[in-house]
Design an enzyme around this catalytic site. Structure first.
Site, PDB file in Angstrom:
ATOM      1  N   ASP A 178       0.826  -1.200   0.000  1.00  0.00           N
ATOM      2  CA  ASP A 178       0.000   0.000   0.000  1.00  0.00           C
ATOM      3  C   ASP A 178       0.867   1.258   0.000  1.00  0.00           C
ATOM      4  O   ASP A 178       1.902   1.304   0.655  1.00  0.00           O
ATOM      5  CB  ASP A 178      -0.894  -0.014   1.243  1.00  0.00           C
ATOM      6  CG  ASP A 178      -2.050   0.965   1.147  1.00  0.00           C
ATOM      7  OD1 ASP A 178      -2.334   1.452   0.028  1.00  0.00           O
ATOM      8  OD2 ASP A 178      -2.669   1.252   2.178  1.00  0.00           O
ATOM      9  N   HIS A 219       3.376   3.352  -9.092  1.00  0.00           N
ATOM     10  CA  HIS A 219       3.182   1.922  -9.330  1.00  0.00           C
ATOM     11  C   HIS A 219       4.457   1.277  -9.874  1.00  0.00           C
ATOM     12  O   HIS A 219       4.773   0.135  -9.514  1.00  0.00           O
ATOM     13  CB  HIS A 219       2.011   1.700 -10.283  1.00  0.00           C
ATOM     14  CG  HIS A 219       0.680   2.075  -9.699  1.00  0.00           C
ATOM     15  ND1 HIS A 219       0.255   1.605  -8.478  1.00  0.00           N
ATOM     16  CD2 HIS A 219      -0.318   2.891 -10.167  1.00  0.00           C
ATOM     17  CE1 HIS A 219      -0.949   2.097  -8.211  1.00  0.00           C
ATOM     18  NE2 HIS A 219      -1.307   2.874  -9.218  1.00  0.00           N
ATOM     19  N   LEU A 225      10.966 -20.666  -4.544  1.00  0.00           N
ATOM     20  CA  LEU A 225      10.019 -19.714  -3.964  1.00  0.00           C
ATOM     21  C   LEU A 225       8.767 -19.713  -4.823  1.00  0.00           C
ATOM     22  O   LEU A 225       8.859 -19.715  -6.054  1.00  0.00           O
ATOM     23  CB  LEU A 225      10.611 -18.292  -3.924  1.00  0.00           C
ATOM     24  CG  LEU A 225       9.634 -17.169  -3.529  1.00  0.00           C
ATOM     25  CD1 LEU A 225       9.290 -17.252  -2.044  1.00  0.00           C
ATOM     26  CD2 LEU A 225      10.221 -15.799  -3.860  1.00  0.00           C
TER      27      LEU A 225
END
Length: 290
Positions: A65, A82, A176
């Protein structure tokens, strides 16, 4: 689906300089020890001071956020925030690989985010495509599997195609698992699981008494991973809520909230969150009578 919307180009926007890790990286051995998540015997690095490998969370979830606020503070357009956020995510993925974390789930786009300006939404969707393409080499080289969860019906055909290709190409990677929640809602996840279970009950495949936590877990979007329940949730930007992210799965998750905006969240902050997690006593409803 965005053909009638004014679009932004996807240029290289101003980004903060790449942060050098404040924690020296010391290679121990490629064979001496294989931590959780490093199944192929690759080199293992020494952890930052204060972290213990035996209590490292297997699954870390992140609500990323603050991208737009970060951009506004610098007089930049939302798109710049972004792209800076995408860079912060790359750095966290690198840290997870080095620390031996098995699963990293990130809230990339909420089902509720469609109310944002369409120009911003359009840019985000094209940024997702761009990043999937750009990072594919890294995913394969580092043994990273990518999985995307959420309602794909509103995504463009091209984005759905990129996602399908990425998931197929990386499906055998073991180091991962990066789970990207895209057009995702925790409420939606539970509803779609209930609908699936109801259809099976209607078809006589299961009986009502068969319904339990395990069955529901098998129908949730996180069925794509061996470790569906996050051990640690990190949320940036100072907000103190989970915002409809993994509503079922977060039941016993430890939470770490930080005021730093996501593009500024670096490895030092990540290590602080991991240290905090490792100091907690997880009892899962029980109690310590010692």
């Amino acid at each position: 689906m965005f053909t009638t919307t004014t679009t932004l180009p996807c240029p290289a926007l101003p980004l903060p300089p790449r942060r050098a890790s404040r924690f020296p990286i010391k290679v121990l051995s490629s064979t001496a020890y294989t931590p959780a998540g490093v199944a192929d015997g690759r080199q293992v690095v020494e952890l930052p001071e204060g972290l213990r490998r035996e209590t490292m969370p297997r699954h870390v979830a992140v609500i990323m956020d603050g991208n737009v606020r970060w951009a506004r503070k610098r007089g930049l357009v939302a798109a710049a925030g972004h792209e800076a956020g995408a860079r912060a995510l790359k750095e966290m993925v690198e840290s997870c690989v080095r620390f031996g974390i098995r699963v990293l789930s990130v809230f990339a786009f909420s089902y509720d985010n469609w109310i944002r300006p369409m120009v911003e939404v359009d840019f985000l969707m094209r940024l997702f495509e761009k990043e999937i393409q750009a990072q594919m080499g890294t995913f394969m080289r580092e043994g990273i599997r990518i999985s995307v969860i959420g309602d794909s019906s509103k995504l463009s055909p091209s984005l759905r195609g990129f996602i399908a290709q990425a998931e197929e190409k990386t499906k055998d990677n073991k180091r991962l698992q990066l789970i990207v929640a895209l057009n995702y809602s925790g409420k939606y996840d539970i509803i779609q699981a209930c609908k699936s279970i109801a259809q099976k009950a209607k078809a006589g495949i299961i009986e009502p008494e068969d319904i339990d936590e395990t069955l529901i877990e098998q129908e949730l979007e996180t069925k794509c991973t061996e470790f569906p329940y996050p051990d640690l949730l990190i949320r940036t930007s100072g907000e103190l809520r989970v915002s409809n992210f993994l509503s079922w799965q977060l039941a016993y998750t430890e939470m770490f909230f930080v005021s730093r905006l996501w593009p500024d969240f670096g490895e030092e902050d990540f290590v602080k969150a991991l240290r905090s997690y490792q100091l907690r006593d997880r009892r899962f409803g029980g109690r310590d009578d010692s």
